[in-house]
Scaffold this active site. Sequence first.
Site, PDB file in Angstrom:
ATOM      1  N   CYS B 108       0.911  -1.238  -0.129  1.00 50.18           N
ATOM      2  CA  CYS B 108      -0.037  -0.041  -0.027  1.00 50.18           C
ATOM      3  C   CYS B 108       0.755   1.205  -0.064  1.00 50.18           C
ATOM      4  O   CYS B 108       1.591   1.465   1.124  1.00 50.18           O
ATOM      5  CB  CYS B 108      -0.770  -0.035   1.202  1.00 50.18           C
ATOM      6  N   CYS B 111      -0.679   4.283   2.153  1.00 52.46           N
ATOM      7  CA  CYS B 111      -0.820   4.412   3.739  1.00 52.46           C
ATOM      8  C   CYS B 111      -0.363   2.696   4.081  1.00 52.46           C
ATOM      9  O   CYS B 111       0.855   2.662   3.999  1.00 52.46           O
ATOM     10  CB  CYS B 111      -1.994   4.680   4.186  1.00 52.46           C
ATOM     11  N   SER B 112      -1.296   2.196   4.590  1.00 54.33           N
ATOM     12  CA  SER B 112      -0.898   0.862   4.999  1.00 54.33           C
ATOM     13  C   SER B 112      -2.044  -0.279   4.940  1.00 54.33           C
ATOM     14  O   SER B 112      -1.759  -1.173   5.792  1.00 54.33           O
ATOM     15  CB  SER B 112      -0.241   0.765   6.476  1.00 54.33           C
ATOM     16  N   CYS B 113      -2.806  -0.204   3.820  1.00 47.23           N
ATOM     17  CA  CYS B 113      -3.799  -0.990   3.968  1.00 47.23           C
ATOM     18  C   CYS B 113      -3.280  -2.599   3.860  1.00 47.23           C
ATOM     19  O   CYS B 113      -2.208  -2.763   3.224  1.00 47.23           O
ATOM     20  CB  CYS B 113      -4.436  -0.911   2.772  1.00 47.23           C
TER      21      CYS B 113
END
Lengths: 225, 204
Positions: B108, B111-113
């Site tokens: 991702c 962000c940090s999905c």
Amino acid sequence: MTRVHDMGGRFGDGPVRPKSDDEPVFAEDWHGRALAVTLAAGFLGKWNIDVSRHARERLSPKDYARFSYYEKWISSLADLLVESGVLTKEDFTGAASDDPHPLSARALKAESVAAALAKGGPADRPSDVPARFKIGQSVRTVHPAANRLVDGGHTRLPIYASGATGKVMRLHGTHVLPDANAHGFGEAPEPLYAVVFPASELWADPENPKDEVVLDLWQSYLEPA
Amino acid sequence: MPHDDPDHPHALLPPDPALRVKALETILTRKGLIDPAALDEIIDTYQNKIGPQNGARVVARAWIDPDFRKALLADATPVVADLGFYGRQGEHIVAVENTPDLHNMVVCTLCSCYPWPLLGIPPGWYKSDAYRARAAREPRKVLAEFGVTLPSETAVRVWDSTAEIRYLVLPMRPAGTEGLGEDDLAALVTRDCMIGTGLPKEPS
């Protein structure tokens, strides 16, 4: 046009440092606390996931770069709590009263946690926006990558993929549009596609001519190629 | 929602991150907006109940049950939900299969999905600037840092999780595992091989 979080393709970040599967989930106790406070505050219902992502992206570039991961979470949460009117700046400086808050009835209780996390928050919605593109069709992403509703607003088209030509791989159904939902313009659901791009379309010096990158892209990010 | 306020309210809280979290938790608790017992419960859930063992179960099942594998690749969300894996950050799951011709890897960049119900909370490296910046542009160099070298005939397909779809990599079943049952197979499935930055363990 861009914000600091949009770092796909950037040079200069050094090596990735893998860790074994046995590492603790939270490297520091406060990391777990930061995650839990952020999730619990979200259940007050004063913002959605797109608003909270945008709050992290709106940290100043200096803060975004120097803050660790959960520092970004906790700092943007503090900003959101004030912006959404849940807290005041006086609450942070100790000048406000401790009277019960009008939203306290919404506070997440321990016995509700399992059900609340299991329930999730699906992002697919019925939509009357018809799918404009077919599987296999060539499409080009809009350029420049930007929120078209709010200058500097939230969008999920990374800058590295703007103006690039790829092929539609999948139609995921119709999903909430973050560009609208992050800014109070409603959910504005529209078709969401997985679009595959040859690496050579995105990078000046791709590692291998066979390599590809797939992005999930909303219909309004795309035009026929 | 205000947009760019140069005067970020977070600056009023203590600069030390652990104290910043504590300060915020204290303020919210005093106002009755959060319940510390609920925070303990959230932490316990992601520390002890939800983690890569869930995804490993899915992968092992797909390796031994062709009908399950077919259903998983066609529409993973109801298939993994049947095993009890559904919820926050896993509402829309897509499983992507590695083959000798194609290796899948998930990132991702924005962000940090990450598929929480299947893999838990993402590891630090997944959320690092280095991984986010480099995975899409130079996946083979990143893979080398994980000790993985792929033949040049194998294409690398990187999935950048830009929406609410969460991707699970279905790795290739290791050779020499023909006699193993689901539990023994699940023990070979690492977190990293379900992100695409690793390969399953070899049977001992």
